[in-house]
Scaffold this motif. Structure first.
Motif, PDB file in Angstrom:
ATOM      1  N   VAL A 186      -7.553 -12.055  -7.788  1.00  0.00           N
ATOM      2  CA  VAL A 186      -8.139 -10.753  -7.916  1.00  0.00           C
ATOM      3  C   VAL A 186      -7.716 -10.139  -6.497  1.00  0.00           C
ATOM      4  O   VAL A 186      -7.628  -9.061  -6.402  1.00  0.00           O
ATOM      5  CB  VAL A 186      -9.524 -10.867  -8.084  1.00  0.00           C
ATOM      6  N   ASN A 187      -8.101 -10.900  -5.365  1.00  0.00           N
ATOM      7  CA  ASN A 187      -7.801 -10.249  -3.903  1.00  0.00           C
ATOM      8  C   ASN A 187      -6.398  -9.943  -3.740  1.00  0.00           C
ATOM      9  O   ASN A 187      -6.114  -8.659  -3.256  1.00  0.00           O
ATOM     10  CB  ASN A 187      -8.545 -11.358  -3.008  1.00  0.00           C
ATOM     11  N   ASN A 188      -5.679 -10.860  -4.184  1.00  0.00           N
ATOM     12  CA  ASN A 188      -4.213 -10.562  -4.098  1.00  0.00           C
ATOM     13  C   ASN A 188      -3.588  -9.315  -5.023  1.00  0.00           C
ATOM     14  O   ASN A 188      -2.997  -8.525  -4.545  1.00  0.00           O
ATOM     15  CB  ASN A 188      -3.185 -11.912  -4.211  1.00  0.00           C
ATOM     16  N   SER A 189      -3.714  -9.809  -6.221  1.00  0.00           N
ATOM     17  CA  SER A 189      -3.198  -8.938  -7.292  1.00  0.00           C
ATOM     18  C   SER A 189      -3.907  -7.561  -7.599  1.00  0.00           C
ATOM     19  O   SER A 189      -3.287  -6.471  -7.608  1.00  0.00           O
ATOM     20  CB  SER A 189      -2.897  -9.596  -8.561  1.00  0.00           C
ATOM     21  N   LEU A 190      -5.025  -7.622  -7.707  1.00  0.00           N
ATOM     22  CA  LEU A 190      -5.824  -6.540  -8.238  1.00  0.00           C
ATOM     23  C   LEU A 190      -6.376  -5.508  -6.945  1.00  0.00           C
ATOM     24  O   LEU A 190      -6.756  -4.506  -7.339  1.00  0.00           O
ATOM     25  CB  LEU A 190      -6.948  -6.909  -9.016  1.00  0.00           C
ATOM     26  N   VAL A 191      -6.347  -6.176  -5.931  1.00  0.00           N
ATOM     27  CA  VAL A 191      -6.949  -5.227  -4.724  1.00  0.00           C
ATOM     28  C   VAL A 191      -6.161  -4.801  -3.624  1.00  0.00           C
ATOM     29  O   VAL A 191      -5.625  -3.760  -3.353  1.00  0.00           O
ATOM     30  CB  VAL A 191      -8.266  -5.801  -4.189  1.00  0.00           C
ATOM     31  N   CYS A 192      -5.624  -6.023  -3.075  1.00  0.00           N
ATOM     32  CA  CYS A 192      -4.292  -5.793  -1.920  1.00  0.00           C
ATOM     33  C   CYS A 192      -3.233  -4.844  -2.648  1.00  0.00           C
ATOM     34  O   CYS A 192      -2.683  -4.049  -1.877  1.00  0.00           O
ATOM     35  CB  CYS A 192      -3.804  -7.255  -1.621  1.00  0.00           C
ATOM     36  N   THR A 193      -2.694  -5.413  -3.650  1.00  0.00           N
ATOM     37  CA  THR A 193      -1.495  -4.918  -4.150  1.00  0.00           C
ATOM     38  C   THR A 193      -1.640  -3.188  -4.501  1.00  0.00           C
ATOM     39  O   THR A 193      -0.701  -2.441  -3.972  1.00  0.00           O
ATOM     40  CB  THR A 193      -0.804  -5.387  -5.925  1.00  0.00           C
ATOM     41  N   PRO A 194      -2.521  -2.671  -5.175  1.00  0.00           N
ATOM     42  CA  PRO A 194      -2.885  -1.211  -5.156  1.00  0.00           C
ATOM     43  C   PRO A 194      -2.977  -0.557  -3.837  1.00  0.00           C
ATOM     44  O   PRO A 194      -2.272   0.583  -3.676  1.00  0.00           O
ATOM     45  CB  PRO A 194      -4.037  -1.042  -6.115  1.00  0.00           C
ATOM     46  N   LEU A 195      -3.595  -1.363  -2.945  1.00  0.00           N
ATOM     47  CA  LEU A 195      -3.746  -0.725  -1.566  1.00  0.00           C
ATOM     48  C   LEU A 195      -2.317  -0.605  -1.113  1.00  0.00           C
ATOM     49  O   LEU A 195      -2.018   0.504  -0.327  1.00  0.00           O
ATOM     50  CB  LEU A 195      -4.823  -1.498  -0.667  1.00  0.00           C
ATOM     51  N   LYS A 196      -1.530  -1.654  -1.068  1.00  0.00           N
ATOM     52  CA  LYS A 196      -0.265  -1.636  -0.480  1.00  0.00           C
ATOM     53  C   LYS A 196       0.738  -0.577  -1.136  1.00  0.00           C
ATOM     54  O   LYS A 196       1.513   0.015  -0.567  1.00  0.00           O
ATOM     55  CB  LYS A 196       0.406  -3.095  -0.623  1.00  0.00           C
ATOM     56  N   THR A 197       0.355  -0.564  -2.557  1.00  0.00           N
ATOM     57  CA  THR A 197       1.381   0.383  -3.296  1.00  0.00           C
ATOM     58  C   THR A 197       0.894   1.879  -3.258  1.00  0.00           C
ATOM     59  O   THR A 197       1.799   2.817  -2.996  1.00  0.00           O
ATOM     60  CB  THR A 197       1.510  -0.060  -4.768  1.00  0.00           C
ATOM     61  N   PHE A 198      -0.005   2.093  -3.147  1.00  0.00           N
ATOM     62  CA  PHE A 198      -0.679   3.503  -3.315  1.00  0.00           C
ATOM     63  C   PHE A 198      -1.623   4.071  -2.036  1.00  0.00           C
ATOM     64  O   PHE A 198      -1.686   5.283  -1.825  1.00  0.00           O
ATOM     65  CB  PHE A 198      -1.571   3.715  -4.554  1.00  0.00           C
ATOM     66  N   GLY A 199      -1.868   2.938  -1.376  1.00  0.00           N
ATOM     67  CA  GLY A 199      -2.599   3.458  -0.116  1.00  0.00           C
ATOM     68  C   GLY A 199      -2.015   4.447   0.924  1.00  0.00           C
ATOM     69  O   GLY A 199      -0.678   4.112   0.999  1.00  0.00           O
ATOM     70  N   ASN A 200      -2.523   5.258   1.774  1.00  0.00           N
ATOM     71  CA  ASN A 200      -1.863   5.678   2.846  1.00  0.00           C
ATOM     72  C   ASN A 200      -2.112   4.883   3.974  1.00  0.00           C
ATOM     73  O   ASN A 200      -2.585   3.930   4.149  1.00  0.00           O
ATOM     74  CB  ASN A 200      -2.550   7.334   2.984  1.00  0.00           C
TER      75      ASN A 200
END
Ligand SMILES: Cc1cc2nc3c(=O)[nH]c(=O)nc-3n(C[C@H](O)[C@H](O)[C@H](O)COP(=O)(O)OP(=O)(O)OC[C@H]3O[C@@H](n4cnc5c(N)ncnc54)[C@H](O)[C@@H]3O)c2cc1C
Length: 380
Positions: A90-104
């Protein structure tokens, strides 16, 4: 793919994860299931090893590795403790990934960095009492008021919910526009108005926390909008593609753990004067287990390779998750069969693997939803 075909850097990370899982996670796996206890020390060690943000660039606190490395690590952990694996997933795929992909840039520095370092723990709040498979039917509302949004609603079955510091939360920002009604937010779980509701008593993955999360008029700054307003469903679907690789991997790991236990037991258990592994009936069960696990792993690897190459993999991730989770159910059921009555006892690990396997057919899209996704892709 056989381990000998892995690149050297992948063999190294796999070996590190295998040693950690077999020497440290194995010590607490049964206890964390029996006591439904969050494996704090195991997660702390995962943070030290760089396993909480494996595919996150080093500049944002991650290990700067590829998604394939993440999959290798996760399988090793899941083969020993599915609870630890889902917390990491969850920490890697569901939280870090969207922050990496969509975060400023600001969001990556502020939120992604401590999560990837494992200083903070994340959760993903999509499901609601009336929005499970029908995830678009969100009832949580984010009302814009000046520079803030006021978040209210209830999320269901949130993994890491009781422990998390940061959440990715989906909420309706525009009731009038069916296509752009949902937005994604980064929410500090220690904000006023965030409440951990009912904590689930689960069949398996008992060491991972899972609860309702209630948002009582929580103030969220507009700086915390993840991606554009109205693009939340896109964020959710993109994230779940990667998440399904994680759950497919968790399923492969659980199946492998059960298979290895059953194989070893079959070589030791004597009936009719010889090890039961010498009976063809048992050999065929073990051969089918080994074959389907490898097939499931290869489907996971294919989806992962597409992710690492920056290509679309919605269908491939759904196929991997569907096949791997159904394989995990079959393999763990048959592992109990190989153990006979002892398999039904809590003395042996296969009963835990069996209970842990079931959830992989449910979360991040049930098997029926995976079939819908696959059908949607092949009938386009
Ligand atoms: C332990 C656990 C952890 C979880 N962690 C998280 C988390 O961290 N974050 C999060 O957001 N959610 C999480 N979930 C929620 C999970 O993703 C949902 O439970 C799942 O998506 C199914 O939704 P539901 O439970 O509402 O079932 P429902 O959607 O009510 O489905 C019930 C049954 O109907 C079937 N069904 C529904 N619609 C259709 C259809 N159109 N066609 C055919 N069959 C259909 C389903 O496949 C299922 O068999 C978790 C759940 C559990 C149990």
């Amino acid at each position: 793919m056989s381990d000998v075909l892995l690149k050297d850097e992948h063999k190294m990370i796999q070996q590190t994860a295998r040693e950690f899982a077999q020497k440290e996670v194995a010590l607490y796996a049964a206890e964390c299931d029996r006591e439904a206890k969050f494996p704090k020390s195991g997660i702390q060690k995962c943070a030290e090893l760089g396993f909480m943000g494996i595919a996150v660039p080093e500049q944002y606190g991650g290990s700067g590795l590829d998604y394939f490395s993440y999959v290798l690590v996760l399988e090793e952990i899941a083969a020993v403790c599915a609870s630890t694996a889902v917390i990491v997933s969850v920490n890697n795929s569901l939280v870090c990934t969207p922050l990496k992909t969509f975060g400023n840039e600001w969001q990556k520095k502020t939120f992604l960095t401590p999560l990837a370092r494992g200083e903070k723990l994340g959760c993903f709040c999509l499901s609601e009492p009336n929005a499970g498979s029908d995830a678009g039917n969100q009832q949580t509302i984010a009302l814009k008021k000046g520079d803030e949004y006021i978040l209210s609603g209830t999320k269901n079955f949130i993994t890491n919910g009781p422990q998390a510091d940061t959440a990715i939360v989906f909420a309706v920002t525009d009731k009038s526009n069916p296509k752009k009604r949902i937005s994604a937010f980064i929410v500090d779980m220690h904000s006023q108005g965030v409440e951990v509701g009912k904590v689930e008593k689960k069949m398996g993955i008992k060491g991972s926390g899972c609860s309702q999360i209630i948002f009582n008029d929580v103030k969220v700054s507009k700086e915390n909008l993840l991606g554009e307003e109205g693009e939340g469903f896109k964020v959710a679907l993109h994230t779940l593609d990667g998440g399904r690789i994680g759950i497919g991997t968790q399923a492969v790991g659980i199946a492998r753990g059960a298979f290895e236990a059953a194989r070893n037991y079959a070589k030791e258990r004597i009936q009719f004067g010889k090890p039961i592994s010498e009976f063809q009936a048992i050999q065929w069960i073990l051969a089918d287990m080994a074959t389907t696990i490898d097939a499931a792993r290869l489907l996971v690897y294919r989806a992962t390779e597409l992710e690492d190459r920056g290509l679309r993999y919605t269908k491939e991730a759904a196929m991997a998750k569907l096949f791997a989770s159904e394989t995990a159910m079959k393999v763990t059921t048959n592992a109990i069969q190989v153990y006979g009555g002892y398999g039904y006892s809590k003395e042996y690990p296969v009963e835990r693997f069996f209970r842990d396997a079931k959830i992989t057919e449910i979360y991040e899209g049930t098997s029926e939803v995976q079939r819908m996704v696959i059908a949607g892709q092949i009938l386009r």
